[in-house]
Scaffold this motif. Sequence first.
Motif, short mmCIF file in Angstrom:
data_model
loop_
_atom_site.label_atom_id
_atom_site.label_comp_id
_atom_site.label_asym_id
_atom_site.label_seq_id
_atom_site.Cartn_x
_atom_site.Cartn_y
_atom_site.Cartn_z
N ASN A 69 -64.30 14.00 23.57
CA ASN A 69 -65.34 12.96 23.67
C ASN A 69 -66.25 13.20 24.87
O ASN A 69 -67.46 12.97 24.79
N GLU A 73 -63.91 17.52 35.31
CA GLU A 73 -62.59 17.46 34.67
C GLU A 73 -61.55 17.71 35.76
O GLU A 73 -61.64 18.71 36.47
N ARG A 74 -60.56 16.82 35.86
CA ARG A 74 -59.60 16.96 36.96
C ARG A 74 -58.62 18.12 36.76
O ARG A 74 -58.02 18.62 37.70
N THR A 108 -55.21 14.93 25.51
CA THR A 108 -55.06 14.38 24.16
C THR A 108 -55.75 15.24 23.10
O THR A 108 -55.22 15.43 22.00
N SER A 109 -56.93 15.76 23.44
CA SER A 109 -57.74 16.46 22.43
C SER A 109 -57.12 17.77 21.95
O SER A 109 -57.56 18.33 20.95
N THR A 158 -53.17 15.94 15.48
CA THR A 158 -52.54 16.43 14.24
C THR A 158 -53.38 17.56 13.63
O THR A 158 -53.02 18.12 12.62
N LEU A 174 -56.27 17.41 12.26
CA LEU A 174 -56.99 17.05 11.03
C LEU A 174 -58.40 16.58 11.33
O LEU A 174 -58.61 15.75 12.24
N VAL A 192 -62.23 12.86 39.73
CA VAL A 192 -63.11 11.82 40.27
C VAL A 192 -62.20 10.69 40.74
O VAL A 192 -61.35 10.21 39.98
N GLY A 247 -61.57 6.23 20.14
CA GLY A 247 -62.32 7.32 19.52
C GLY A 247 -61.41 8.37 18.92
O GLY A 247 -60.38 8.71 19.48
N TRP A 294 -60.90 12.31 17.20
CA TRP A 294 -61.43 13.68 17.37
C TRP A 294 -62.59 13.89 16.40
O TRP A 294 -63.67 14.34 16.79
N THR A 295 -62.33 13.57 15.14
CA THR A 295 -63.31 13.85 14.08
C THR A 295 -64.67 13.22 14.38
O THR A 295 -65.71 13.81 14.05
#
Length: 358
Positions: A12, A31-32, A39-40, A44, A46, A176, A336, A338-339
Amino acid sequence: MKKIAVIGGGINGLCSAWALAKAGYAVTLYERDQIMRATSAASTKLLHGGLRYLEQGDFRLVREALRERAWWLSQVPEITQTIELVLPIYEDSQRGRWLPKLGLWLYDRLAGQHNIAPHRWCSSSELHRLAPTLKSQGLRGGFIFYDGQMDDYQLGLWVAEQARAAGVKIIEQQAVKRIQPDGTVEISTLRLKYDSLVNVTGPWAVSLLAESQLSSHYQLDLVRGSHILFNRPMERGYFLAVPGERRICFVLPYQGKTLVGTTEVRHSFPQPIKCSEAEANYLLKVYNAYFTETVNEIDESFSGVRPLIQSATDPSKTTREYALETQGRIVTVYGGKWTTARALGQKVANTVQTMLCK
Ligand SMILES: Cc1cc2nc3c(=O)[nH]c(=O)nc-3n(C[C@H](O)[C@H](O)[C@H](O)COP(=O)(O)OP(=O)(O)OC[C@H]3O[C@@H](n4cnc5c(N)ncnc54)[C@H](O)[C@@H]3O)c2cc1C
């Protein structure tokens, strides 16, 4: 040129940064850890509308996700593919035959011109030929339908490449600490000022606000989902009702192995994000309930935490929808899939644009 900071390098965050750069902003993403490691990369895999969300009435989300599924499949064919899924119906299936039939009819309709192929019914003998390892006792037949599959990590890196090409500066290993509604970002001992900030830290979105002494209108339900993998090739995917529950599990072919997921367990930080023995056993039990070749050992497992909005007593009933909230110059993203990350990124860019035009 207006300066925007995006915080979070999951799908996201990357899609938001990409959309903002395309809209003409100077974007820095913080990005830390490393991008696409949370998570991304634990999904699964899909690219789907989410057939099961129809039961919850999430039609808007399903329609958007089906449109986005088609976009990923057509634009990045080297990292995505269509997948054939079997939804078997047994004599004792809780949902019977007609509820799945109605859901699949609607799924095809909502996909409209973006549909991969319409679903179809298969008799038990045809299904036995197609899926010889599926248990046949009490099998009435099954539906065949289609969705998309991806290598989530590689597809995320592809998005990062597009974002960089559009001018996004990606800074990894840079946490951050705090954000302020006037556009200030605190990083180690530095205080940097931006025209707008996007907090897209997934399951950590509310914690970043709390650490910044900011409240939020949304609460996140953190729900851990685990997957197991074992070395057994699978010829097609399965959409399976967990025996005795309303939940669904997937059994999927993935990179020459079998992927089974997922669980739904309430999670709280700083608990480690990993598959517990109980979760692995639960997933093995689901697999062994449906297939004739018993599996007792797994080769790998991985877990992620879903940042779901809205509280519910039953985590599987919580919506997969996403929401944006604006506080001063901060836009926070909640939830949110992934798709739908690309559509979400576009909405973030529109929200920032509206904010900066005021
Ligand atoms: C088990 C499971 C299965 C799923 N399966 C699917 C699926 O098959 N299909 C689908 O469409 N969706 C699926 N989803 C949903 C989807 O994976 C997630 O909604 C999506 O990946 C969330 O992405 P994100 O960028 O919001 O969060 P993340 O990927 O978690 O990214 C957030 C990033 O922010 C960083 N961060 C946090 N705090 C800070 C800070 N202070 N400073 C800097 N960086 C910070 C983190 O390190 C992380 O990299 C699944 C989710 C789970 C959990």
